[in-house]
Design a protein around this motif. Structure first.
Motif, PDB file in Angstrom:
ATOM      1  N   PRO A 101       0.890  -1.134  -0.082  1.00 13.05           N
ATOM      2  CA  PRO A 101      -0.073   0.318  -0.098  1.00 13.05           C
ATOM      3  C   PRO A 101       0.945   1.323   0.099  1.00 13.05           C
ATOM      4  CG  PRO A 101      -0.064  -0.869   2.230  1.00 13.05           C
ATOM      5  CD  PRO A 101       0.767  -1.857   1.348  1.00 13.05           C
ATOM      6  N   PHE A 102       2.071   1.011  -0.398  1.00 15.66           N
ATOM      7  CA  PHE A 102       2.931   2.206  -0.388  1.00 15.66           C
ATOM      8  C   PHE A 102       3.943   2.037  -1.653  1.00 15.66           C
ATOM      9  CE2 PHE A 102       4.320  -1.080   2.639  1.00 15.66           C
ATOM     10  CZ  PHE A 102       5.579  -1.598   1.980  1.00 15.66           C
ATOM     11  N   PRO A 103       4.625   3.123  -2.254  1.00 15.84           N
ATOM     12  CA  PRO A 103       5.659   2.996  -3.199  1.00 15.84           C
ATOM     13  C   PRO A 103       6.803   2.379  -2.572  1.00 15.84           C
ATOM     14  CG  PRO A 103       5.021   5.412  -2.785  1.00 15.84           C
ATOM     15  CD  PRO A 103       4.304   4.630  -1.965  1.00 15.84           C
ATOM     16  N   TYR A 104       7.310   1.415  -3.529  1.00 17.18           N
ATOM     17  CA  TYR A 104       8.612   0.902  -3.288  1.00 17.18           C
ATOM     18  C   TYR A 104       9.546   1.126  -4.235  1.00 17.18           C
ATOM     19  CZ  TYR A 104      11.371  -3.536  -1.886  1.00 17.18           C
ATOM     20  OH  TYR A 104      12.335  -4.260  -1.495  1.00 17.18           O
ATOM     21  N   LEU A 105      10.778   1.816  -3.827  1.00 19.65           N
ATOM     22  CA  LEU A 105      11.627   2.577  -4.717  1.00 19.65           C
ATOM     23  C   LEU A 105      12.894   1.977  -4.504  1.00 19.65           C
ATOM     24  CD1 LEU A 105      10.612   6.106  -3.466  1.00 19.65           C
ATOM     25  CD2 LEU A 105       9.316   4.815  -5.170  1.00 19.65           C
ATOM     26  N   LEU A 106      13.684   2.331  -5.815  1.00 26.98           N
ATOM     27  CA  LEU A 106      15.181   1.820  -5.828  1.00 26.98           C
ATOM     28  C   LEU A 106      16.200   2.849  -5.840  1.00 26.98           C
ATOM     29  CD1 LEU A 106      17.150  -0.381  -6.675  1.00 26.98           C
ATOM     30  CD2 LEU A 106      16.638   0.088  -9.121  1.00 26.98           C
ATOM     31  N   ASP A 107      16.718   2.786  -4.533  1.00 25.95           N
ATOM     32  CA  ASP A 107      18.111   3.693  -4.414  1.00 25.95           C
ATOM     33  C   ASP A 107      19.218   3.035  -4.849  1.00 25.95           C
ATOM     34  OD1 ASP A 107      19.541   5.638  -3.373  1.00 25.95           O
ATOM     35  OD2 ASP A 107      19.337   4.865  -1.386  1.00 25.95           O
ATOM     36  N   ALA A 108      19.484   3.264  -6.517  1.00 26.39           N
ATOM     37  CA  ALA A 108      20.547   2.380  -7.319  1.00 26.39           C
ATOM     38  C   ALA A 108      21.892   2.859  -6.662  1.00 26.39           C
ATOM     39  CB  ALA A 108      20.261   2.643  -8.545  1.00 26.39           C
ATOM     40  N   THR A 109      22.047   4.246  -6.513  1.00 20.62           N
ATOM     41  CA  THR A 109      23.139   4.908  -6.109  1.00 20.62           C
ATOM     42  C   THR A 109      23.543   4.811  -4.678  1.00 20.62           C
ATOM     43  OG1 THR A 109      22.098   7.126  -5.836  1.00 20.62           O
ATOM     44  CG2 THR A 109      22.882   6.465  -8.052  1.00 20.62           C
ATOM     45  N   GLN A 110      22.802   4.547  -3.906  1.00 23.59           N
ATOM     46  CA  GLN A 110      22.682   4.537  -2.363  1.00 23.59           C
ATOM     47  C   GLN A 110      22.806   6.079  -1.873  1.00 23.59           C
ATOM     48  OE1 GLN A 110      25.688   1.573  -1.742  1.00 23.59           O
ATOM     49  NE2 GLN A 110      24.059   0.034  -1.626  1.00 23.59           N
ATOM     50  N   GLU A 111      22.628   7.051  -2.629  1.00 19.88           N
ATOM     51  CA  GLU A 111      22.719   8.223  -2.068  1.00 19.88           C
ATOM     52  C   GLU A 111      21.619   8.679  -0.816  1.00 19.88           C
ATOM     53  OE1 GLU A 111      23.206  11.005  -5.208  1.00 19.88           O
ATOM     54  OE2 GLU A 111      24.710  10.038  -6.144  1.00 19.88           O
ATOM     55  N   VAL A 112      20.399   8.157  -1.234  1.00 21.35           N
ATOM     56  CA  VAL A 112      19.434   8.402  -0.451  1.00 21.35           C
ATOM     57  C   VAL A 112      19.726   7.779   0.946  1.00 21.35           C
ATOM     58  CG1 VAL A 112      16.926   8.343  -0.028  1.00 21.35           C
ATOM     59  CG2 VAL A 112      18.033   8.965  -2.364  1.00 21.35           C
ATOM     60  N   ALA A 113      20.109   6.573   1.099  1.00 16.77           N
ATOM     61  CA  ALA A 113      20.404   5.662   2.334  1.00 16.77           C
ATOM     62  C   ALA A 113      21.411   6.442   2.975  1.00 16.77           C
ATOM     63  CB  ALA A 113      20.620   4.441   1.854  1.00 16.77           C
ATOM     64  N   LYS A 114      22.263   6.707   2.362  1.00 17.76           N
ATOM     65  CA  LYS A 114      23.384   7.837   2.859  1.00 17.76           C
ATOM     66  C   LYS A 114      22.936   9.032   3.556  1.00 17.76           C
ATOM     67  CE  LYS A 114      27.163   5.166   0.520  1.00 17.76           C
ATOM     68  NZ  LYS A 114      28.352   5.292  -0.552  1.00 17.76           N
ATOM     69  N   ALA A 115      22.080   9.717   2.933  1.00 19.68           N
ATOM     70  CA  ALA A 115      21.719  10.994   3.505  1.00 19.68           C
ATOM     71  C   ALA A 115      20.895  10.682   4.418  1.00 19.68           C
ATOM     72  CB  ALA A 115      20.697  11.653   2.153  1.00 19.68           C
ATOM     73  N   TYR A 116      20.044   9.531   4.395  1.00 21.41           N
ATOM     74  CA  TYR A 116      19.327   9.490   5.698  1.00 21.41           C
ATOM     75  C   TYR A 116      19.973   8.938   7.092  1.00 21.41           C
ATOM     76  CZ  TYR A 116      14.703  10.555   3.782  1.00 21.41           C
ATOM     77  OH  TYR A 116      13.393  11.186   3.441  1.00 21.41           O
ATOM     78  N   GLY A 117      21.120   8.215   6.642  1.00 21.88           N
ATOM     79  CA  GLY A 117      21.787   7.703   7.693  1.00 21.88           C
ATOM     80  C   GLY A 117      21.431   6.334   7.958  1.00 21.88           C
ATOM     81  N   ALA A 118      20.531   5.677   6.880  1.00 18.64           N
ATOM     82  CA  ALA A 118      20.199   4.273   6.985  1.00 18.64           C
ATOM     83  C   ALA A 118      21.309   3.313   7.223  1.00 18.64           C
ATOM     84  CB  ALA A 118      19.558   4.153   5.723  1.00 18.64           C
TER      85      ALA A 118
END
Length: 191
Positions: A101-118
């Protein structure tokens, strides 16, 4: 599988914008995902036993949160070359099978994960209506992957994430006491 715990919540930290492709063929931004009363940003993947163990509850909880005005988005940041199960095609397959029930997105560069601190999957970031961080904790009382949670049956597990985000929807603030999420380390490119 390296098991990690998430850091404590950095209350008030703003959500980071993104523009990522979804399994539905659409490119999603932070603004597209946000709900009237908040947003839950989840870093998940397909292969992680911790994610597999909670996926049905995660779908249930995000459906119920949507009814409260809190939208959700899942982001997959693992290197799919390390785990074929995390490929975009397999992301599309699991999103259909589980009727996300939510968008499932691909962070291929991993920039978003790093920006969030995941740091792991699953890793949850709960934001209020102003997109200020209010929750960085676990989904529910944990058990080992594939086992019953502490205290009995899966459906009886205390719903930490749901209750915290319900509180955020009602008050704009997250609980002061939060228990970190635990999961598999994100599989970084080149590691």
């Amino acid at each position: 599988m390296v098991s990690l715990q998430t850091p404590v919540c950095d209350f008030g930290k703003p959500a980071v914008d993104f523009s990522l492709p979804g399994t539905d063929g659409k490119v999603w931004t932070l603004e597209d995902c946000r709900g009237k009363k908040g947003l839950l940003v989840m870093f998940i993947c397909n292969h992680c036993p911790y994610v597999k163990a909670v996926l049905d509850r995660l779908v249930r909880d995000t459906r119920e949160l949507h009814e409260l005005g809190v939208n959700s988005v899942a982001i997959m940041s693992n290197d799919p070359h390390q785990y074929e199960e995390d490929s975009f095609e397999n992301m599309q397959k699991i999103a259909r099978e589980k009727d996300f029930p939510f968008p499932y997105l691909l962070d291929a560069t991993q920039e978003v994960a790093k920006a969030y601190g995941a740091v792991c999957t699953p890793d949850f970031f709960g934001y209020n209506a102003d997109l200020q961080l209010q929750y960085r904790g676990r989904l529910a009382v944990p058990g080992a992957p594939g086992r019953q949670p502490q205290g009995g049956r899966t459906e009886d597990a205390r719903r930490d994430l749901f209750e915290a985000m319900k509180h955020v929807a009602e008050t704009g603030k997250g609980p002061e006491v939060q228990i970190p999420s635990m999961g598999c380390s994100i599989k970084w490119l080149g590691e």
